[in-house]
Write a protein that holds these residues in place. Structure first.
Motif, PDB file in Angstrom:
ATOM      1  N   TYR A  36       0.861  -1.175   0.000  1.00 28.28           N
ATOM      2  CA  TYR A  36       0.000   0.000   0.000  1.00 28.28           C
ATOM      3  C   TYR A  36       0.901   1.230   0.000  1.00 28.28           C
ATOM      4  N   GLN A  38       0.722   5.661   0.954  1.00 26.50           N
ATOM      5  CA  GLN A  38      -0.047   6.754   1.532  1.00 26.50           C
ATOM      6  C   GLN A  38       0.590   8.072   1.142  1.00 26.50           C
ATOM      7  N   SER A  41      -1.544  13.311   3.772  1.00 25.64           N
ATOM      8  CA  SER A  41      -2.893  13.777   4.116  1.00 25.64           C
ATOM      9  C   SER A  41      -4.009  12.998   3.426  1.00 25.64           C
ATOM     10  N   GLN A  42      -3.687  11.827   2.911  1.00 27.23           N
ATOM     11  CA  GLN A  42      -4.725  10.982   2.330  1.00 27.23           C
ATOM     12  C   GLN A  42      -4.724   9.618   3.018  1.00 27.23           C
ATOM     13  N   GLY A  43      -5.782   8.835   2.806  1.00 21.57           N
ATOM     14  CA  GLY A  43      -5.798   7.471   3.311  1.00 21.57           C
ATOM     15  C   GLY A  43      -4.896   6.579   2.472  1.00 21.57           C
ATOM     16  N   PRO A  44      -4.424   5.472   3.033  1.00 27.45           N
ATOM     17  CA  PRO A  44      -3.596   4.540   2.250  1.00 27.45           C
ATOM     18  C   PRO A  44      -4.336   4.021   1.022  1.00 27.45           C
ATOM     19  N   TYR A  46      -4.273   0.876  -1.894  1.00 22.94           N
ATOM     20  CA  TYR A  46      -3.766  -0.435  -2.292  1.00 22.94           C
ATOM     21  C   TYR A  46      -2.997  -0.328  -3.608  1.00 22.94           C
ATOM     22  N   TYR A  87       4.007   0.941   2.279  1.00 18.83           N
ATOM     23  CA  TYR A  87       3.899  -0.079   3.315  1.00 18.83           C
ATOM     24  C   TYR A  87       3.914  -1.475   2.688  1.00 18.83           C
ATOM     25  N   LEU A  97      -5.106  -6.317   8.746  1.00 20.99           N
ATOM     26  CA  LEU A  97      -3.802  -5.895   8.271  1.00 20.99           C
ATOM     27  C   LEU A  97      -3.130  -5.021   9.308  1.00 20.99           C
ATOM     28  N   PHE A  99      -0.215  -2.308   9.707  1.00 20.35           N
ATOM     29  CA  PHE A  99       0.661  -1.404   8.975  1.00 20.35           C
ATOM     30  C   PHE A  99       1.813  -0.987   9.878  1.00 20.35           C
ATOM     31  N   GLY A 100       3.035  -1.135   9.372  1.00 21.46           N
ATOM     32  CA  GLY A 100       4.185  -0.630  10.111  1.00 21.46           C
ATOM     33  C   GLY A 100       4.415   0.829   9.783  1.00 21.46           C
ATOM     34  N   THR A 101       5.647   1.274   9.839  1.00 22.66           N
ATOM     35  CA  THR A 101       5.943   2.679   9.554  1.00 22.66           C
ATOM     36  C   THR A 101       6.385   2.896   8.113  1.00 22.66           C
TER      37      THR A 101
END
Lengths: 109, 112
Positions: A36, A38, A41-44, A46, A87, A97, A99-101
């Motif tokens: 994924y 990001q 300022s938006q959502g992740p 796919y 990610y 799911l 999500f890491g950094t």
């Protein structure tokens, strides 16, 4: 749960290929690799996923090593709009799911 | 072509207020999720729902509750907002047992 390791940041010149690595040495046989991204300022969003074969779609290519312990997401011709956090996630079946950094990719002119 | 809609993009609330964050999806997905995102911590799962009236705790459910009365709507509730709940909240959905999530644009909540 298989864990993933990604570099915290990478740089890429506009128009060049961006190759983002991910290590997942504890991956199980039924676990997929998901990517994924990001944008600020938006959502992740796919991008792509795969099990053992290499995959390609309109956004990117995913190369998974034969032993499945690592993978690389390839953006063939990076643009400024590809600047984002990427990610890499490993999961099997349907599971929540984690999500890491991720890797912060900066595409520069 | 908007598929997951979060009702508020920015909210400012006071400590102790009850806060509702609404999420609606138009893809007939069974599964919906609420995450929060904080600098350096990535996305953390708060709650998720497999079906109407079903809910499961994620990794950080304390201080939150959820409601799923209709398939398309998943609400996150902060019963008594606190300053440590200042964050970006992200809603997502997926169907058919897949892990391909569609996310909303996010709701940035500030609690004063």
């Amino acid at each position: 749960d298989a864990k993933t390791t990604q570099p915290p940041s990478m740089d890429c010149a506009e128009g060049r290929a961006a190759n983002l690595p991910c290590n997942h040495s504890t991956i199980s046989g039924n676990e997929y690799v998901y990517w994924y991204r990001q944008i600020h300022s938006q959502g992740p969003q796919y991008i792509i996923h795969g099990l053992k074969n290499n995959e390609t779609n309109e956004m990117a290519s995913l190369i998974i090593t034969e032993d499945r312990k690592s993978s690389t997401l390839i953006l063939p011709h990076a643009t400024l709009r590809d600047t984002a956090v990427y990610y890499c996630i490993v999961r099997g079946g349907f599971q929540k799911l984690v999500f890491g950094t991720g890797t912060r990719l900066l595409v520069s002119p | 072509d908007v598929k997951v809609t979060q009702s508020s993009r920015y909210l400012v609330k006071r400590t102790g207020e009850k806060v509702f964050l609404e999420c609606v999806q138009d893809m007939d997905h069974e599964n919906m999720f609420w995450y929060r995102q904080d600098p350096g911590l990535g996305l953390r799962l708060i709650y998720f729902s497999y079906d109407v009236k079903m809910k499961e705790k994620g990794d950080i459910p304390e201080g939150y509750s959820v409601s799923r009365e209709k398939k398309e709507r998943f609400s996150l509730i902060l019963e008594s907002a606190s300053t440590n709940q200042t964050s970006m909240y992200l809603c997502a959905s997926t169907g058919d047992g897949a892990n391909v999530l569609t996310f909303g644009a996010g709701s940035r909540l500030t609690v004063l």
